[in-house]
Motif scaffolding. Sequence first.
Motif, PDB file in Angstrom:
ATOM      1  N   LYS A 557      -0.302  -0.860 -75.657  1.00 26.70           N
ATOM      2  CA  LYS A 557      -0.677   0.557 -75.642  1.00 26.70           C
ATOM      3  C   LYS A 557      -1.867   0.840 -76.551  1.00 26.70           C
ATOM      4  N   TYR A 558      -1.863   0.210 -77.734  1.00 28.17           N
ATOM      5  CA  TYR A 558      -2.917   0.510 -78.710  1.00 28.17           C
ATOM      6  C   TYR A 558      -4.001  -0.558 -78.759  1.00 28.17           C
ATOM      7  N   GLN A 587       7.983   6.754 -77.394  1.00 29.32           N
ATOM      8  CA  GLN A 587       6.868   6.339 -76.543  1.00 29.32           C
ATOM      9  C   GLN A 587       7.294   5.191 -75.622  1.00 29.32           C
ATOM     10  N   ALA A 591       7.559   5.018 -71.483  1.00 28.07           N
ATOM     11  CA  ALA A 591       6.839   3.979 -70.740  1.00 28.07           C
ATOM     12  C   ALA A 591       7.794   3.028 -70.009  1.00 28.07           C
TER      13      ALA A 591
END
Length: 783
Positions: A557-558, A587, A591
């Motif tokens: 994600k990051y 989060q 997801a």
Amino acid sequence: MNRHASPSLTAKAIVGGVASSQRHDSAHKHVTGQAVYIDDMPEPAGLLHAYLGLSTVPHGAILSMDLTAVRAAPGVVDVLTGHDMPAANDISPTHRHDEPVLATDKVQFLGQPIFAVIAETREQARRACKLAKVEYAEEPFVTDIRDIDRRAGKLVTPPLTLKRGDAQTAIEAAPRRLKGTMRLGGQDHFYLEGHIAMAIPGEDMDVTLYSSTQHPSEVQHMVAQVLGVPSHAVTVEIRRMGGGFGGKETQGNQFAAIAAVAAKRHGRAVKIRPDRDDDMTATGKRHDFVIDYEVGFDDEGQILGVDYFFAARAGFSADLSGAVTDRALFHCDNTYYYPAVKAQSAPLYTNTVSNTAFRGFGGPQGIVGCERVIDEVAFALGKDPLEIRKRNFYGTTDRNVTPYHQTVEDNIIHRIVAELEASADYAGRRQAIAAFNAGSPVLKRGLALTPVKFGISFTATHFNQAGALVHVYADGSVHLNHGGTEMGQGLYVKIAQVVAEEFQIDIDQVKITATTTAKVPNTSATAASSGTDLNGMAAQAAARTIRQRLTDFAAEKYQVPADQVVFLPNRVRVGNQEIAFGALTQQAYMARVQLSATGFYKTPKIHWDRDKGQGTPFYYFAYGAACAEVEIDTLTGETMVERVDILHETGRSLNKAIDIGQIEGGFIQGMGWLTTEELVWDAKGRLRTHAPSTYKIPLASDRPKIFNVTLADWPEAGEPTIHRSKAVGEPPFCLGVAVFHAISDAVASVADHRLCPRLDAPATPECVLMAVERLNREAGRPA
């Protein structure tokens, strides 16, 4: 998203990770009465109560059983006999088909359950039991193994022989040799909460059981066997027990089966809870032993060969007697190397309740027999028993093979004993006690320092496995379930600490849930000191699976490498920013990342060939030592424990507060077994010590006046256990041996330590007084 952590997030570590002293998760509930045990649970509407009818003779055929008055008694709904079991009247844990739920054709001990009354109230069921008319054809019976030929008696299960070298040749060739016999008493578990079960019938074949058991899966399988249904139809749940100590490993099967049968038969919930007297009469205890020994040794006290014969009162059925007597042999060496050794077991049939698991599982009996041999050698040579102990210790590079051919690779007993000997001032106190005894004709003091080496693992290899289930919810809170049971020993809080450590969250974020076969299947008993070792590793594996998923999610994600995702106290650093743990799990949930996982662990490296008497049955050994000082009154035999110093190994303790409590409690229980807790059967086969009024457990006033406990938590090399901790359930029990030998030392002082007192256990005041009088006679002094 904030790219820098706030001061409130970075200032403190997690609360309750491993190696921190956390209170027992239910401690505040225990002391306030808020802890819910099975008998405290709200009773379902229409609850029925069951009570057991017990035999009144120790051995004989049942000629007739007239239950007419029982069935007609007020409130009685039903009376069950063994013939009413739907599929099998058998709850033998070793599948030898020798232990009926309810005896039908014959009874084999006085107090054996032969029927069960089901009534609207417990008192109605209890009173109705007294109305039965049973006729027996009585047969000869035996309750004491001293009354039979121990080497030719009837066995309940095959014996074991361990041997290495030629023991008899070594003994015969030794400069010195001696032989003797020791009687070692049994012990009642005397839990705060007795046996109890409540069954709630469900749809189709289903039944839910709340059972006070250390082995939910065994209760599940036994109840399924009795009902004739698949295991999936039986769910067993237990949140906590008020003590277990091994007595709830197999003994709960009978109560659960009766409750389940009655519940399915009537479509109503059923609860069964015996009175303390009936509980003590009808359920198994620690095995008592008669130990024959012969030893050959040299003039310095080094043992050259030893031969043991461990005969045990097993009771009327096999139960766990085979495994218990096996483990007695496994510990007949304690911390000592035997160049040549032979050890045999004999689990003997008697017309008494079938004895069962008890903390230490036969190991303490093996250790006591071994330490008697050390005392014999010391007295024969006129030496301090501690000198003989140290002379015969296992080595670190040689002299390190056990009677069962396992190499001792983690031996630290030399350091344990050396440090305790110094910290307890053994040498100085030995001189002071000698001076005291010289000037005290009535009161005599004794001192002893005894070591412990205790093998950790189930000797039945397949039991060395565990499973766990961990859920992480979207808000970051965690649900933990595993196969271990909580009986006051602090297992739940330790496993919660392991999970909190993996996620780096405060322990109050981890919900500890009741053990249930519906969540974790095929569990092993919480026994053999392996509860934390097995379930901790399984829970850690589950938590690590989820943590890895979170790591992979955050990295993707990051857009950072996985090694830049670091779990910190209650937050996660992802690259150069920090995210609260709960925010990351939210989060991940959004997801569609799976936040639930199972974990599994099986102990490596262990194997055991019982037919050959060889293998590696233990993953590692736990070590400890105790130094005890006592004072006896030679006119009454009464004993007072003046001081005890303990140094016990825990590895990297997961929770020092819990471990110290376990060491203290285990020691006191072991001391009670060897000093005050006496089981007595009369000439009619009745157990006379069946209540607190006749069976004496240690009181608060019996604790040592000075009680020093130190953890040996050195970072020693060893097997990769959970966070390098070591088991602390059973080994401390064996430290109570120091009190028994201190009493022996005090008794020996009346004959200037020239004669071995050969005390039997328990060393009750009567036993101590008789030993004093015997030594006085042998020394030619007036009694």
